[in-house]
Scaffold this motif. Structure first.
Motif, short mmCIF file in Angstrom:
data_model
loop_
_atom_site.label_atom_id
_atom_site.label_comp_id
_atom_site.label_asym_id
_atom_site.label_seq_id
_atom_site.Cartn_x
_atom_site.Cartn_y
_atom_site.Cartn_z
N THR A 108 38.81 35.19 44.03
CA THR A 108 40.18 35.09 43.53
C THR A 108 40.98 36.31 43.96
OG1 THR A 108 39.65 36.18 41.42
CG2 THR A 108 39.47 33.77 41.49
N THR A 133 45.79 31.65 44.35
CA THR A 133 44.93 32.60 43.63
C THR A 133 43.45 32.28 43.80
OG1 THR A 133 45.09 31.27 41.59
CG2 THR A 133 46.69 33.07 41.88
N ASN A 134 43.12 31.14 44.38
CA ASN A 134 41.73 30.73 44.56
C ASN A 134 41.42 30.66 46.05
OD1 ASN A 134 39.27 29.27 44.76
ND2 ASN A 134 39.63 28.35 42.76
#
Length: 239
Positions: free
Chosen positions: A126, A139-140
């Motif tokens: 992340t 974010t991933n």
């Protein structure tokens, strides 16, 4: 500029392409971007995937081989001038710190502190990445591919085919040529150059073209005459 030239230029910088659907029993690209052929140990266990007709198509779309697969399952053709993605060794861990090139790009380009999936901090999971192609924030890491701005196949077809394996590896892992981007956009781009594909975010297109040209110049790669004519018009429009 004539109406025909304007129309050609407009077409060149706005047209987006999508990849064709693939058949069943195809190669599976997992969410993490690993291409599993039917003889891969994880083929049956990979249930969330994008299908490709064959392994080269999956790799050209930005995927990567499982660790050890290239050495044990894929025949190399070092003396062939035909493009073979396996000749362009990428996502290397050149400083032996367990973080390969993909991880180092994610760390360098994240706008927030990244987290890892193990105590050794080898694989990034992340962070906060602003994809310049779409303008979206991710974010991933599963949603991201590491794009070669100048694709490996494009480089091969424009002067890199005769490079040594070490030269190809240097190109494939050059941070100047790598961007963390929306995986779907990376796969729609494939091996296309800027006369066939441009980022959907219009505000980034001129910078993308400048970065593409900079990498081409750095490695002394050459456009075709037709490509050069179109790119000259595109560059002039940016100026």
């Amino acid at each position: 500029m004539s109406k025909t030239a304007v129309s050609s230029l407009f077409f060149a910088i706005t047209l987006l392409f999508t990849l064709p659907a693939c058949n069943a029993q195809a190669v599976k690209m997992s969410k993490s971007g690993i291409c599993h052929a039917p003889d891969s140990a994880h083929y049956q266990r990979t249930t969330n995937f994008t299908a490709y007709a064959n392994l080269p198509n999956c790799l050209d779309a930005g995927g990567r081989l499982p660790k050890g697969y290239a050495q044990t399952n894929t025949q190399m053709t070092p003396n062939s001038n035909e493009y073979n993605r396996d000749d362009w060794a990428h996502w290397l861990d050149e400083d032996n710190d367990c973080q390969d090139t993909r991880a180092e790009v994610l760390i360098a380009q994240s706008q927030a502190q990244v987290s890892f999936n193990d105590p050794k901090q080898c694989r990034v999971t992340t962070g906060a990445w602003a994809d310049p192609y779409s303008g979206k924030l991710f974010t991933n890491d599963d949603d991201l591919d590491i794009d070669h701005i100048v694709p490996l196949k494009f480089a091969s077809e424009h002067g890199g085919a005769h490079w040594s394996h070490s030269e190809k590896a240097r190109f494939a892992n050059d941070m100047d040529n790598l961007l963390a981007v929306d995986n779907s956009l990376n796969r729609s781009k494939g091996a296309k150059g800027p006369t066939e594909w441009m980022p959907p975010k219009h505000e980034y297109r001129c910078e993308y073209l400048a970065r593409f040209n900079a990498v081409m110049n750095k490695y002394r790669l050459s456009y075709t005459a037709q490509e050069q004519r179109t790119l000259t018009k595109m560059t002039s429009a940016c100026s």
